[in-house]
Design an enzyme around this catalytic site. Structure first.
Site: not given
Length: 295
Positions: A54, A56, A141, A143, A211, A217, A257
């Site tokens: 991904n 992003k 996702h 985000e 996730e 991240g 990560s």
């Protein structure tokens, strides 16, 4: 009936000779545990590993995507052993798609509309994906959920659109740090899954990506044991909520990560079927993750 011992038939021998508990050691592998263990191995082997990248809102230019694809070409992988799905930004996707497909990879959008054609500024929908021969999308996702207010109801509407159109989905679930610390990991995952279950009729088009939001991240990674426990809980939930067949065959990725340094141990866990990779998928070493997963 003939009693076979050590590969020889002994039906003609007296029973007191056939049964010698004081001489014959117990079997090394009891029948039921061995059958159960072999079934687990067969089930795991049937789930083809899958690695997603991904990107992003990265990189800054088309030239950089081309450079990355060229670097990946230096380390080939066996696409019969692992599926690789890359999610560029929407503007770059049609320009980098031929390069990625030449490597044996598939492409995916990072998002898709919950609506059809019409007055929906800024959206693209499943019909656009089909027209451009894009077979995958991410849905849900973290985000999208936390930064853009995407609700469970919206993910369900998107899932319904994709199922109807035959678009494959990597469906993302996962808990916030405070939810994990509050012991609500399974509750959150089950809520997010429950929202889309009524919309799913073809599980062959579904991959689940677990996730943990606190690990995305941040450099923090769930331990292999934490990841395995959560994946096993997701599979157990699907068994009770859908069916044992679906629970056994659906692929569950870990994301958060993931790097070349930690992927080899994570992929050994029986309920981890691959990874959804963020920042590390923007580097040439992404291919080290792919090859580690393919075995």
């Amino acid at each position: 009936l003939k009693f076979v011992q050590g590969g020889c038939e002994h039906s003609h021998l007296p029973s007191h000779i056939l049964r010698r508990p004081h001489l014959d050691p117990p079997p090394i592998f009891p029948t039921f545990p061995l059958r159960f263990h072999l079934q687990n191995i067969i089930t795991m082997a049937a789930r083809k590993p899958i690695v997603g990248g991904n990107w992003k809102c990265n990189p800054a230019s088309v030239a950089e995507t081309k450079k990355l694809a060229a670097a990946w070409k230096e380390k080939a992988f066996d696409k019969s052993k692992v599926d690789v799905i890359v999610c560029p930004i929407a503007l770059h996707l049609p320009l980098i798609k031929p390069d990625l497909e030449a490597l044996g990879m598939e492409v995916s959008t990072q998002n898709v509309s919950a609506t059809g054609m019409g007055a929906f500024t800024g959206e693209w929908n499943v019909d656009h994906l089909k027209d451009m021969a894009i077979g995958w999308t991410l849905i849900g996702h973290s985000e999208r959920r936390t930064k853009y207010g995407e609700t469970d109801e919206v993910t369900a509407a998107k899932m319904a659109m994709c199922q109807k159109a035959g678009i494959k989905v990597i469906f993302c679930i996962g808990e916030l740090l405070e939810e994990r610390e509050g012991g609500k990991t399974d509750e959150v995952n089950q809520r997010q899954l429950n929202a889309v279950l009524p919309a799913i009729s073809n599980w062959d088009d579904i991959v689940i990506a677990y996730e943990p939001v606190w690990a995305i991240g941040t450099g923090k990674v769930a331990t292999p044991e934490q990841a395995q426990d959560t994946h096993a809980a997701i599979r157990a939930f699907l068994k009770s909520a859908v069916s044992a067949e679906v629970a056994d065959k659906v692929r569950i990725q870990y994301g958060g990560s993931v790097s070349p340094d930690n992927c080899a141990e994570l992929i050994t866990k029986p309920d981890i079927d691959g990874f959804l990779v963020g920042g590390a998928s923007l580097k040439p070493s992404f291919m080290d993750i792919v090859t580690a997963v393919q075995g």
